[in-house]
Structures are given as structure tokens and as C-alpha cells.
Design an enzyme around this catalytic site. Structure first.
Site, PDB file in Angstrom:
ATOM      1  CG  HIS A   5      34.520  36.388  36.213  1.00 55.46           C
ATOM      2  ND1 HIS A   5      34.802  37.542  35.515  1.00 55.46           N
ATOM      3  CD2 HIS A   5      35.661  36.097  36.893  1.00 55.46           C
ATOM      4  CE1 HIS A   5      36.043  37.931  35.775  1.00 55.46           C
ATOM      5  NE2 HIS A   5      36.583  37.054  36.626  1.00 55.46           N
TER       6      HIS A   5
ATOM      7  CG  HIS B 180      39.815  33.163  36.807  1.00 52.82           C
ATOM      8  ND1 HIS B 180      40.357  33.517  35.580  1.00 52.82           N
ATOM      9  CD2 HIS B 180      39.204  34.275  37.283  1.00 52.82           C
ATOM     10  CE1 HIS B 180      40.092  34.796  35.333  1.00 52.82           C
ATOM     11  NE2 HIS B 180      39.387  35.276  36.346  1.00 52.82           N
TER      12      HIS B 180
ATOM     13  CG  ASP C 184      44.274  29.692  37.195  1.00 53.03           C
ATOM     14  OD1 ASP C 184      43.147  30.225  37.288  1.00 53.03           O
ATOM     15  OD2 ASP C 184      45.252  30.283  36.687  1.00 53.03           O
TER      16      ASP C 184
ATOM     17  N   GLY D 163      44.285  39.876  33.786  1.00 58.30           N
ATOM     18  CA  GLY D 163      45.605  40.260  34.267  1.00 58.30           C
ATOM     19  C   GLY D 163      45.575  41.657  34.847  1.00 58.30           C
TER      20      GLY D 163
ATOM     21  CG  HIS E 272      39.270  40.037  33.893  1.00 63.12           C
ATOM     22  ND1 HIS E 272      39.019  39.024  32.996  1.00 63.12           N
ATOM     23  CD2 HIS E 272      39.285  39.468  35.134  1.00 63.12           C
ATOM     24  CE1 HIS E 272      38.899  37.879  33.671  1.00 63.12           C
ATOM     25  NE2 HIS E 272      39.051  38.119  34.965  1.00 63.12           N
TER      26      HIS E 272
ATOM     27  CD  GLU F 115      39.720  42.251  39.426  1.00 60.48           C
ATOM     28  OE1 GLU F 115      39.757  41.407  40.348  1.00 60.48           O
ATOM     29  OE2 GLU F 115      40.153  42.014  38.278  1.00 60.48           O
TER      30      GLU F 115
END
Length: 380
Positions: A18, A20, A22, A180, A207, A210
Site C-alpha cells: 500500500h 501511493h 503521488d 478516496g 480502502h 480508515e
């Protein structure tokens, strides 16, 4: 259990599921991209100040506030050259940190603002991963990166992204992800995308747990058929821990544990987004003790100012984890990777387990010699 320092942790093989892309761009790269394109949206073009701005995300307090740090990053990643560069650098940074297998996430639709097609986004990133592997090998590091394509909960393009992921499954894309803001955007909004992934015998991570609670996890698993849970931290809400340390699992928690559904846990990120107030309050140790399929991950290395070495080192400091516990997390992650069984087994048996075994022997031998040095000398 013996706490491990960063130097020992760095030389151990690690697996991240996991991460990302960016969220892990080098600040220096962002400054250079801004200069090359005339972009003025960075809070600073001083690398140190920019790094500090990202570090301030540690006090964001919510997932929504934390995500605002991504805006200028995404703005700068709108060309094939930029995407290839950051993918290459991500592989090099992870390899230098001792990562031997990585699944990197990117949301293609976020990188089409200046005319790139989603296919071009994927191809640029895959090219960058391949360049990174070659350069890492020249530096003496062996790493196996793969790509996960992410659809955004708040958008309506998830089926397109799911189909895109399946199209590139033979080129290095190993799964489909949904990310998101969770509140107000349940995963069931994207059932058609999830059904397409399942019908194509492909891999799905979502996801969940969270920014929202158990209902998000339940929908991700029981409605969408998620193979893994991104974060999954709030599964702890379904576990009652007694003062003596014993635990009673609710039906959902028991299902997640007994079905061996992997949890892509990101401890530092969870502190920064306000999921937990501090690392000591993170449920990762409870979940480990209850034998959930727990994995440790970075989520966003630059924004959270972290790495796999930092994550493992902090967990060792907070919970007293030694080589055995870190080996357990790492094998869990490799077992949960979205690649073929034979390849997973090879990395576990030929790379991960031997390295951790050597570290155990090295530590025991070192402790023996330190003890011997402390013995009184008799002159014999």
C-alpha cells in the site's frame, strides 16, 4: 523481544502493498517539475520548506485535510515524462530502503488534465517501474514492483478504471483499488467495477476502515468481494479487549481473521489522518496478537515523512518487536501479494526467510560475544 534500530531494519528485506505513487514523490523532483512547467501552485520552491509543508500533514487531523496535500503534486504529474520519472524514483527509493517487492498505487484519471489518456498514464508509469528496476539492479538492489490502478470513490469512472486494470494485467498491473473519502461514498457505489474485476479472475483491494467504520469494511468484503482491505484499522471496533489482554471478536472481525483477509495497515498515516491519536493507540499489536493477516505499509512516504524502515523501527520501539515479529509481518505481506503463488513462494523462501534467519544468527552471535567480553578473565 529485542528492539531494532533503523540500521538493522534497513538491511532486512521488506514488502509494501500500500504505497501511493503521488504520495511518495521526492520534494526535489516537485520543485524541478514546477520550474520546468512554470507551475506556481507549490507552497514553496525551497526543498526544505516544501518538505516541512508536507510534514505539517502530520497535524492534519482528518483524512480529508490530509488529502489536500496531494493537490499540487497531482497538478505536476500531468505528462508522461513526469509520471515515468516519479515511478523510476519510487522504485529506487524503495530499493534503497530494502524493499524487495512493492505494489504501487496510482489513480489514472487524476493525470489526464492536460490531455493524457488513461492508457498513456499507465504506460508511462509501467515504463518508469522498468527503468527503476534496471537502475536499482546496477546499484546492487533487487526489487520487484507492480502497479495497482485506483478508482476514486467520489468519481463515476470506476468501471472504466477496472477495465483498464484488467487490460494491463500482463504488463505489470496486478489489481484494482478503490480509494478516496469514505464518508458519504460507500464502496457499493462501484459494484459494477468490482463485479468486472471478479468476473475476470482479477484482484481487488478497497480502502476501508480508515475514515469510516465497520459498515465500510463489511460492504467492501461482503458486497464488493475485496481480496484485501486498505488500512482496515477500524476492524478493531469489533474486538473487545479485556484487562488481562484476552479478546472477544465480533462476527465481522472473526470473519476477517478466519478468512485470512489481509489488512494493509499504515500506522504512521493513521496517526496523521486522525484515525488513532498516536502509535501506542494503534490496534496493530492487538490484531497481531489475535493472528489477523496484518501487513505493514507506508501509504504516502513523502507526505507522511516515512519509509518501510521507519515504520518497522517505530513499531519495534513502541511494541518491542524484534526480528521474529518483523519477519512475520513481511511474510504476511508476501503471502498477500497480487502475484502468482510460485513467485510469492520463491521470494519468501529464497529472499525473505533466509535474510531474517541470517539476522537472527548475527544478533545471537553478537550477543554471545558481547556477553563473553563481560566475563572476568582468569588469565588461562
Amino acid at each position: 523481544m529485542t528492539q531494532l534500530d533503523a540500521a538493522r531494519v534497513r538491511r532486512l528485506p521488506k514488502v509494501v502493498l500500500h504505497d501511493h505513487l503521488d504520495g511518495g514523490v521526492r520534494p526535489q523532483t516537485l520543485v524541478e517539475l514546477a520550474h520546468d512547467t512554470g507551475y506556481t501552485g507549490l507552497p514553496s520552491t525551497n526543498v526544505t520548506e516544501l518538505s516541512s509543508w508536507f510534514a505539517a500533514a502530520a497535524h492534519a487531523g482528518s483524512l480529508e485535510n490530509y488529502l489536500t496535500r496531494f493537490t499540487p503534486v497531482v497538478d505536476l504529474l500531468q505528462s508522461s515524462a513526469a509520471l515515468e520519472r516519479i515511478a523510476t524514483e519510487a522504485v529506487l527509493d524503495l530499493a534503497a530502503d530494502g524493499v524487495v517487492y512493492a505494489e504501487l498505487k496510482i489513480a489514472p484519471e487524476q493525470h489526464t488534465q492536460r490531455g493524457l489518456a488513461v492508457d498513456e498514464v499507465v504506460e508511462a508509469v509501467l515504463a518508469g517501474l522498468n527503468v527503476g528496476v534496471a537502475r536499482a539492479r546496477l546499484r546492487g538492489h533487487e526489487i520487484h514492483p507492480r502497479l495497482l490502478l485506483t478508482a476514486l470513490r467520489q468519481a463515476a469512472t470506476s468501471t472504466e478504471i477496472a477495465r483498464l486494470a484488467v487490460r494491463y494485467r500482463e504488463a505489470g498491473v496486478v489489481g484494482f483499488d478503490i480509494a478516496g473519502p469514505e464518508a458519504g461514498y460507500p464502496p457499493t457505489r462501484h459494484l459494477s467495477a468490482c463485479e468486472h474485476v471478479r468476473q475476470e479472475n482479477f484482484n481487488l483491494t478497497i480502502h476501508a476502515g480508515e475514515g469510516f467504520g465497520l459498515s465500510s469494511i463489511w460492504e467492501a468484503i461482503q458486497w464488493c468481494g475485496a481480496d484485501r482491505l486498505g488500512h482496515g484499522t477500524r476492524i478493531a471496533d469489533d474486538i473487545a479487549v479485556a484487562e488481562d489482554g484476552s479478546a472477544k471478536l465480533g462476527q465481522l472481525a472473526a470473519y476477517v481473521r478466519d478468512k485470512r483477509i489481509p489488512l494493509e495497515m499504515c500506522p504512521t498515516s493513521n496517526v496523521h489522518t486522525g484515525v488513532v491519536p498516536n502509535l501506542a493507540a494503534h490496534p496493530i499489536d492487538t490484531l497481531r496478537r489475535q493472528r489477523f493477516r496484518v501487513t505493514v505499509n507506508t501509504s504516502s512516504r513523502t507526505i507522511s515523512q516515512t519509509s518501510m524502515t521507519a515504520e518497522f523501527t517505530e513499531l519495534s520501539r513502541e511494541f518491542g518487536y524484534g526480528v521474529d515479529e518483523l519477519s512475520w509481518f513481511t511474510v504476511n505481506a508476501m503471502k498477500s501479494a497480487f502475484i502468482g503463488h510460485d513467485e510469492r513462494l520463491r521470494l519468501i523462501n529464497e529472499v525473505i526467510k533466509p535474510a531474517y534467519a541470517r539476522e537472527r544468527i548475527s544478533h545471537v552471535s553478537g550477543a554471545f560475544f558481547r556477553m563473553e567480553d563481560a566475563w572476568p578473565h582468569t588469565g588461562r
